[in-house]
Design a protein around this motif. Structure first.
Motif, PDB file in Angstrom:
ATOM      1  N   THR A 638       3.132  15.878  22.615  1.00  0.00           N
ATOM      2  CA  THR A 638       2.326  14.950  21.805  1.00  0.00           C
ATOM      3  C   THR A 638       1.304  15.713  20.968  1.00  0.00           C
ATOM      4  N   LEU A 648       1.813   8.674  16.552  1.00  0.00           N
ATOM      5  CA  LEU A 648       2.539   8.257  17.762  1.00  0.00           C
ATOM      6  C   LEU A 648       2.666   6.741  17.774  1.00  0.00           C
ATOM      7  N   MET A 651       5.255   5.130  23.947  1.00  0.00           N
ATOM      8  CA  MET A 651       5.871   5.973  24.972  1.00  0.00           C
ATOM      9  C   MET A 651       6.580   5.073  25.962  1.00  0.00           C
ATOM     10  N   ILE A 660       9.025   9.742  23.747  1.00  0.00           N
ATOM     11  CA  ILE A 660       7.892   9.668  22.809  1.00  0.00           C
ATOM     12  C   ILE A 660       8.436   9.289  21.446  1.00  0.00           C
TER      13      ILE A 660
END
Length: 716
Positions: A638, A648, A651, A660
């Motif tokens: 990450t 992002l 998850m 991810i």
């Protein structure tokens, strides 16, 4: 005439490594087309015939095969009730770089087997394939493969298909055992178990009562299945409320078929292609539930002369109409055009009209394709897929039809390339050969674009990803014997306008004799959101608001062309322009000096002058990235994605691994796979596909523009 009720044109599509080619290989074995199963990892699969496919163990080009299946078969025996079904199957690639192969296959297929890995479930490319199938309204059956693998979970995948793909997934089977214990399936329609015999490569099977420990679960899922299809058929719904057990097998099959063809449900099945389990029941389901050419809607097209919508029925007596969906260069027979025949009858040696070019073309030979082998046939009829030889000029997406009954069929969606490399021939001998090789490759692959850099004189190849361009260079070397030097991969940026401005452009050139005069007033800026939604794949919106004849209407197309041609080189850094709207509302002309060329030139210079005022911005391609990593590397992965300007998005966990999801600019992703391997000791994997274009940050845009203008630092 063939009985089209027994014809099935379907494809097999899925994420990378879900088992598409392995499944196709089993189908060819069970239908008697091959006598020895070839495995992908040995480079021996029938449909992976290219050298690059054998070496890499991936599918690069979609391959068409034809075969016949006896259905229904009772434990492998053929009897008087058995009908011969004719299959045209297309095995498609899973890698996103070759997504156009899936796209064009979907355009011409009537049905689809969507494969999922029982361990990995719905993966990024599964979503892409699903969207493509939705775009062309292709009915599909879900097949959950790899049930013998550790972590296999059939019902988890069914649930993911519902949640992530928004489909009404309905299991027709339940697995008996899983992982190493996967022995067979429970058929929820017959309420019987099926156990395959491994000594006959799974060709024969035993029917057994439903295992006692699964009875309750089987009744529960059968109830859900009946409910799902009963909603679709009122009579069944009545029967279901009176006595659920009174519904017959045939009634169930009929309702499932209607609901599948109507895209209301997706029947889900399971098996393990590598272990020869479950493929035959999937083939039976293809016969039962996927549409024949007669079940799909009549093919709609446009009359090229009047612009009216006209329809063609899947009937050999109708006028001939076909769509060329793939061009292939064969070293022995030359240019092969794969086409789907929607209506009519075509004999080898006869003439067809290519609507785009307006040329009559003689089809010297018609072939049935079996991967890279050709079997000549005398004619082809409605509902069939074949290949033809003899074209002087043909492109992917061309309509071929009867010259007395012209029709233009809807083309397919071609995604835009996102990455580019510069290539130059190594020696003088390679110069001509390279030009020929590139022209043939561009003809075959509509996502491969080529242009020449005006400053350096280099040839720029643009494609869908690093692997795509790597394969193209490799093919140039092997097939066309061309040695080239290549530059580092470059990102295919685009430009767009941020605001709408009005501008007046006047062209006045007096030379001795007739001069050039054009005068236009226009507004230039970003295209309307609504228009873009309605016109997927188009990026130039032109509005003619001229009243009173201040510019004659026969000159308007020249103005439109001038602006459209200018979009190839944007005003910021020469990158292609996208999503532009031009509204022309006034102007003037000269009786003698004005002509179409004058107005086209005027529009081009108007684009440059007006465009500079419309606040042009640089757009960069953003990729959808999914990384599967063990827990201990989560922080590193990450952190690395954040450093790459990644956003992002979520998850998740999947079979002891963390998933991810992120959106990352393509310019930051070069060499990512190598970096990820070293970061995770080789245990993490990633997939990447194009998502969308977004404005580049100011500092990035400044750098890119400065580079494009030869190192001069220019403010964006």
């Amino acid at each position: 005439m063939a009985d089209l009720r027994f014809q099935r044109n379907f494809g097999i599509a899925a994420h990378i490594d879900a088992g598409k080619t392995t499944t196709t290989e089993r189908i060819l074995r069970y239908t008697g087309m091959i006598h020895k199963i070839g495995e992908v990892h040995d480079g021996a699969a029938t449909t992976d015939w290219m050298e690059q496919e054998k070496e890499r163990g991936i599918t690069i080009t979609s391959a068409a095969v034809s075969c016949q299946w006896n259905f229904p078969t009772d434990k492998g025996k053929v009897d008087a009730n058995t009908k011969k079904y004719y299959f045209n199957i297309i095995d498609t690639p899973g890698h996103v770089d070759f997504t156009v192969e899936v796209e064009r296959s979907m355009r011409v297929l009537d049905g689809l087997i969507a494969l999922f890995s029982a361990v990995d479930g719905v993966e990024p490319q599964s979503e892409t394939v699903w969207r493509q199938a939705n775009r062309y309204k292709v009915p599909r059956i879900g097949f959950v493969n790899k049930m013998d693998r550790s972590g296999a979970d059939f019902l988890m995948v069914v649930n993911q298909v519902r949640e992530m793909l928004g489909a009404k997934a309905v299991p027709l089977q339940l697995p008996i055992g899983a992982e190493d214990d996967f022995k067979g399936v429970v058929d929820l329609i017959k309420m019987k178990g099926i156990i395959w015999h491994m000594e006959t490569e799974g060709m024969t099977f035993d029917e057994i009562p439903v295992p006692a420990d699964m009875l309750e679960e089987a009744h529960e899922w059968r109830g859900k299945l009946v409910e799902a299809v009963a909603e679709y058929d009122d009579k069944l719904l009545e029967k279901f409320f009176e006595d659920p057990n009174s519904i017959t097998e045939d009634e169930m099959h009929e309702a499932i078929r209607k609901a599948t063809v109507d895209l209301s449900i997706v029947p889900m099945m399971c098996g393990s292609s590598f272990k020869n389990k479950g493929v035959q029941t999937a083939l039976d389901a293809v016969c039962r539930y996927l549409p024949s050419p007669l079940d799909i809607e009549d093919t709609a097209g446009t009359d090229p002369n009047t612009g009216e919508t006209i329809y063609r029925k899947a009937n050999a007596k109708e006028p001939f109409a076909a769509l060329a969906f793939k061009i292939m260069t064969d070293p022995f027979v030359g240019r092969l055009a794969f086409f789907r025949c929607y209506s009519g009858h075509l004999d080898a040696g006869s003439y067809v009209l290519n609507v785009r070019s307006g040329r009559k073309e003689r089809i010297s030979r018609i072939m049935k394709m079996f991967a890279n082998k050709q079997n000549p046939i005398d004619f082809i009829e409605a509902g069939d897929i074949g290949a033809a030889v003899g074209f002087k000029e043909i492109k992917t997406g061309d309509t071929l039809c009867d010259e007395d009954h012209p029709i233009t069929l809807e083309n397919m969606f071609i995604p835009e390339p996102v990455i580019a490399i510069a290539v130059e021939p190594k020696t003088q001998v390679d110069v001509d050969k390279m030009g020929l090789a590139i022209s043939k490759l561009v003809e075959e692959d509509p996502t491969l674009r080529v242009n020449t850099d005006e400053d350096t004189g280099q040839t720029i190849l643009r494609g869908m990803g690093e692997l795509h361009l790597e394969i193209i260079i490799d093919r140039m070397r092997r097939e066309f014997k061309v040695e080239v030097n290549q530059g580092a991969p470059q990102v295919a940026y685009k430009e767009a306008f941020n605001t709408t401005v009005e501008h007046r452009e006047v062209l006045k050139k007096q030379t001795g004799g007739r001069g050039k005069f054009a005068d236009i007033q226009f507004a230039i800026g970003p295209a309307d959101e609504e228009w873009l939604k309605e016109n997927e794949g188009k990026s130039f919106q032109f509005v003619n608001d001229i009243f009173g004849g201040s510019v004659p209407k026969e000159l308007i197309p020249a103005i439109s062309k001038g602006f459209e041609v200018s979009m190839v080189n944007g005003v910021l850094a020469g990158y292609p322009m996208t999503n532009m709207k031009v509204r022309i509302f006034d102007g003037s002309y000269h009786d003698v000096d004005s002509d179409a060329m004058s107005f086209e030139i005027c529009a081009r210079s108007g684009f440059r002058e007006g465009g500079r005022k419309a606040k042009p911005i640089l757009l960069e391609p953003i990729m959808k990235v999914e990384v599967l990593t063990p827990d201990q590397y989560m922080g590193d992965v990450t952190g690395d994605l954040n450093r790459r300007r990644g956003v992002l998005e979520g998850m998740d966990s999947r079979a002891n691994l963390q998933v991810i999801k992120a959106k990352v600019p393509l310019s930051e992703m070069f060499g990512y796979v190598t970096q990820l391997r070293s970061m995770s000791s080789g245990r993490a994997t990633s997939t990447m596909e194009f998502s969308h274009y977004a404005p580049a940050p100011h500092n990035v845009a400044e750098e890119v523009i400065a580079k494009a203008k030869g190192g001069k630092k220019v403010s964006a």
